[in-house]
Design a protein around this motif. Structure first.
Motif, PDB file in Angstrom:
ATOM      1  N   PRO A 116     -29.021 -31.427  -0.978  1.00  0.00           N
ATOM      2  CA  PRO A 116     -29.492 -32.155  -1.664  1.00  0.00           C
ATOM      3  C   PRO A 116     -30.839 -32.828  -1.207  1.00  0.00           C
ATOM      4  CG  PRO A 116     -27.237 -32.609  -1.645  1.00  0.00           C
ATOM      5  CD  PRO A 116     -27.481 -31.543  -0.625  1.00  0.00           C
ATOM      6  N   LEU A 117     -31.647 -33.244  -1.875  1.00  0.00           N
ATOM      7  CA  LEU A 117     -33.010 -34.049  -1.511  1.00  0.00           C
ATOM      8  C   LEU A 117     -32.739 -35.207  -2.199  1.00  0.00           C
ATOM      9  CD1 LEU A 117     -35.403 -30.680  -1.811  1.00  0.00           C
ATOM     10  CD2 LEU A 117     -34.272 -31.763   0.237  1.00  0.00           C
ATOM     11  N   SER A 118     -33.040 -36.208  -1.325  1.00  0.00           N
ATOM     12  CA  SER A 118     -32.819 -37.788  -1.928  1.00  0.00           C
ATOM     13  C   SER A 118     -33.691 -37.948  -3.009  1.00  0.00           C
ATOM     14  CB  SER A 118     -32.828 -38.658  -0.871  1.00  0.00           C
ATOM     15  OG  SER A 118     -32.741 -39.907  -1.314  1.00  0.00           O
ATOM     16  N   GLY A 119     -33.363 -38.172  -4.062  1.00  0.00           N
ATOM     17  CA  GLY A 119     -33.989 -38.538  -5.164  1.00  0.00           C
ATOM     18  C   GLY A 119     -35.037 -37.567  -5.968  1.00  0.00           C
ATOM     19  N   HIS A 120     -34.621 -36.015  -5.561  1.00  0.00           N
ATOM     20  CA  HIS A 120     -35.486 -35.112  -5.851  1.00  0.00           C
ATOM     21  C   HIS A 120     -34.633 -33.803  -6.394  1.00  0.00           C
ATOM     22  CE1 HIS A 120     -39.318 -36.950  -5.393  1.00  0.00           C
ATOM     23  NE2 HIS A 120     -38.923 -37.476  -4.284  1.00  0.00           N
ATOM     24  N   GLY A 121     -33.412 -33.785  -6.683  1.00  0.00           N
ATOM     25  CA  GLY A 121     -32.399 -32.664  -6.761  1.00  0.00           C
ATOM     26  C   GLY A 121     -32.095 -32.236  -5.557  1.00  0.00           C
ATOM     27  N   ALA A 122     -32.276 -30.701  -5.303  1.00  0.00           N
ATOM     28  CA  ALA A 122     -31.617 -30.099  -4.269  1.00  0.00           C
ATOM     29  C   ALA A 122     -32.506 -28.710  -3.992  1.00  0.00           C
ATOM     30  CB  ALA A 122     -30.291 -29.807  -4.598  1.00  0.00           C
ATOM     31  N   MET A 123     -32.322 -28.182  -2.948  1.00  0.00           N
ATOM     32  CA  MET A 123     -32.863 -26.823  -2.339  1.00  0.00           C
ATOM     33  C   MET A 123     -31.616 -25.841  -2.239  1.00  0.00           C
ATOM     34  SD  MET A 123     -34.588 -27.218   1.214  1.00  0.00           S
ATOM     35  CE  MET A 123     -34.885 -25.776   1.520  1.00  0.00           C
ATOM     36  N   ARG A 124     -31.789 -24.815  -2.836  1.00  0.00           N
ATOM     37  CA  ARG A 124     -30.806 -23.744  -2.717  1.00  0.00           C
ATOM     38  C   ARG A 124     -31.303 -22.643  -1.606  1.00  0.00           C
ATOM     39  NH1 ARG A 124     -29.430 -22.087  -7.552  1.00  0.00           N
ATOM     40  NH2 ARG A 124     -31.322 -20.813  -7.775  1.00  0.00           N
ATOM     41  N   LEU A 125     -30.766 -22.669  -0.335  1.00  0.00           N
ATOM     42  CA  LEU A 125     -31.223 -21.740   0.558  1.00  0.00           C
ATOM     43  C   LEU A 125     -30.331 -20.666   1.142  1.00  0.00           C
ATOM     44  CD1 LEU A 125     -33.986 -21.492   2.275  1.00  0.00           C
ATOM     45  CD2 LEU A 125     -32.797 -22.980   3.932  1.00  0.00           C
ATOM     46  N   THR A 126     -30.686 -19.640   1.280  1.00  0.00           N
ATOM     47  CA  THR A 126     -29.937 -18.396   1.877  1.00  0.00           C
ATOM     48  C   THR A 126     -29.805 -18.929   3.575  1.00  0.00           C
ATOM     49  OG1 THR A 126     -30.465 -16.884   0.211  1.00  0.00           O
ATOM     50  CG2 THR A 126     -29.532 -16.055   2.377  1.00  0.00           C
ATOM     51  N   THR A 127     -28.573 -18.948   4.096  1.00  0.00           N
ATOM     52  CA  THR A 127     -28.428 -19.483   5.318  1.00  0.00           C
ATOM     53  C   THR A 127     -27.839 -18.535   6.108  1.00  0.00           C
ATOM     54  OG1 THR A 127     -26.373 -20.659   4.504  1.00  0.00           O
ATOM     55  CG2 THR A 127     -28.733 -22.065   4.667  1.00  0.00           C
TER      56      THR A 127
END
Length: 454
Positions: free
Chosen positions: A340-351
């Protein structure tokens, strides 16, 4: 701590400054991280700043000269998404709306009416009301056409837009205008309630239990336990075995895949994940207890079985707990983390990549069934190739085999995607018929020989 736009090698133009005022929240952490690495050569840091300067110049040029006016938010989101999607097909940026939709899918519950719908002739057509939901209690019937939502015409909406309007806060109301057969349209006012997405279904095929999992959300492990209890009760103690259908299951939550595999294993590793940092590696192990009580088990897979589905299939196959039947799986052996990115949705990252208990990485390769059975139907003769992970642009390469692991050949030619993913194939389900026969045969052999069902 130095500000980015004051660092050596950057031009202090007003245009660059204006662009960086918007870009700053997204780039500052990258620059600070670069500066914090003491061992990193000064030349590399300067190159990073030059590239950020390039980004600022391009951003401002697009912002001022593109033929149509665009918002800063739109440009920044597109830039972030471009960066992430260039890494692999499964990384990306989710704005607040998409992030909310994703949470609905993984949580398995939302505020809505309780109807499965499709689109027909520009109108929303009811496929089926879900039992014990507002739509079911109001008498909504399969085949009903929804023409208006709160007086607004459905004609011209996409199915996604119509579904979004029907979802909402629990307890809020919505008025549907229904057209049924040739009767005059009528209105029905419904109050939204918590609707649970039913990802697990079951039925008896004679004395063989059939368990279908369509996705792995937060309700899946609970659903498996409930449906297995129903099967045992319906079979009245004469259950011969279990068929677990994972065909066209695109995956979902890693935790739920582990829980489902654990439900049929007494012990041993279920799956392991290996990330970029050695310390981030994880292993997940089964706990005692087998919902099927050691009865024969067959798992159905095909090219639409991906990710979490492959974790379950691979674990049961490696432990010899189940026989896999069908066609080769999709081959998505990577793990995505939602950040989650505060106030900006989220990023989905292959980890990370995941590995089956025997150490197999099936990334871009897939899991080969023990018994290959094509789904015989007329379209199979003329169809092209099914798409698998290896066909996706930018897909991660297969991780080199672990020591002692048999070397897998190159992926076979993939075939055409199933347009009705998640839906049973028209006509006889030959894979299921073969699976039922196999379970009955295994059960008969076990009973006659007195050997364990496994």
């Amino acid at each position: 701590m130095p500000m980015i736009y004051g660092s050596k090698g950057l031009r202090m133009t007003s245009r660059w400054f204006a662009a960086m005022a918007v870009v700053m929240p997204f780039c500052v952490s990258l620059a600070f991280a670069a500066e914090s690495k003491q061992a990193e050569p000064t030349q590399d840091r300067a190159s990073t700043y030059e590239l950020l300067n390039l980004f600022g110049d391009v951003f401002e040029r697009v912002r001022s000269d593109f033929v149509d006016e665009t918002s800063d938010e739109q440009l920044i989101e597109a830039a972030i998404n471009g960066m992430l999607t260039s890494l692999d097909p499964h990384s990306g940026y989710l704005n607040a709306e998409k992030f909310g939709d994703m949470k609905v899918q993984t949580q398995g519950a939302f505020g809505g009416l309780g109807i499965e719908v499709t689109m027909e002739g520009g109108l929303v057509k009811v496929v089926s009301p879900i039992d014990d939901t507002p739509a079911y209690r109001a008498g909504i019937e399969p085949g009903d056409l929804i023409t208006h939502l709160d007086g607004e015409q459905v004609l011209g909406m996409t199915l996604s837009e119509a579904v979004d309007k029907m979802r909402g806060a629990v307890g809020s109301q919505i008025r549907l205008t229904i057209r049924r057969n040739t009767a005059q349209p009528f209105d029905v006012t419904l109050s939204r309630a918590i609707i649970k997405i039913r990802s697990v279904r079951s039925r008896l095929e004679g004395q063989v239990g059939y368990l279908r999992i369509s996705s792995f959300n937060e309700q899946t492990d609970t659903g498996v336990n409930e449906e297995m209890a129903k099967l045992k009760q319906a079979a009245n103690g004469k259950l011969q075995g279990v068929i677990l259908d994972l065909r066209n299951n695109p995956g979902g939550l890693l935790s739920q895949a582990v829980a489902v595999a654990d439900a049929f294993l007494e012990q041993g590793e279920v799956v392991s994940t290996r990330a970029r940092k050695t310390d981030d590696a994880q292993r997940f192990n089964a706990r005692p207890g087998d919902l099927a009580d050691g009865l024969p088990m067959v798992v159905l897979v095909n090219a639409g079985s991906a990710s979490a589905s492959e974790i379950v299939a691979g674990a049961l196959q490696d432990h010899g707990r189940a026989i896999l039947l069908g066609t080769k799986s999709f081959g998505k052996g990577s793990v995505q983390t939602i950040m989650p990115l505060s106030g900006h949705g989220a990023m989905r990252l292959t980890t990370a990549r995941y590995y089956t208990p025997s150490g197999r990485s099936i990334q871009a390769v897939g899991i080969e069934p023990d018994i290959v059975v094509e789904q015989a139907r007329i379209e199979t003769v003329a169809q092209a190739r099914e798409r698998r992970e290896a066909d996706l642009r930018g897909a991660l390469d297969r991780q080199p085999a672990a020591e002692g692991e048999p070397k897998a050949g190159s992926p076979s030619e993939p075939a055409a995607p199933d347009e009705a993913a998640g839906q049973p194939a028209p006509g006889p389900d030959y894979q299921l018929i073969r699976a039922i026969d196999l379970v009955r045969g295994l059960s008969l052999f076990a009973n006659r020989s007195g050997s364990p069902s496994r």
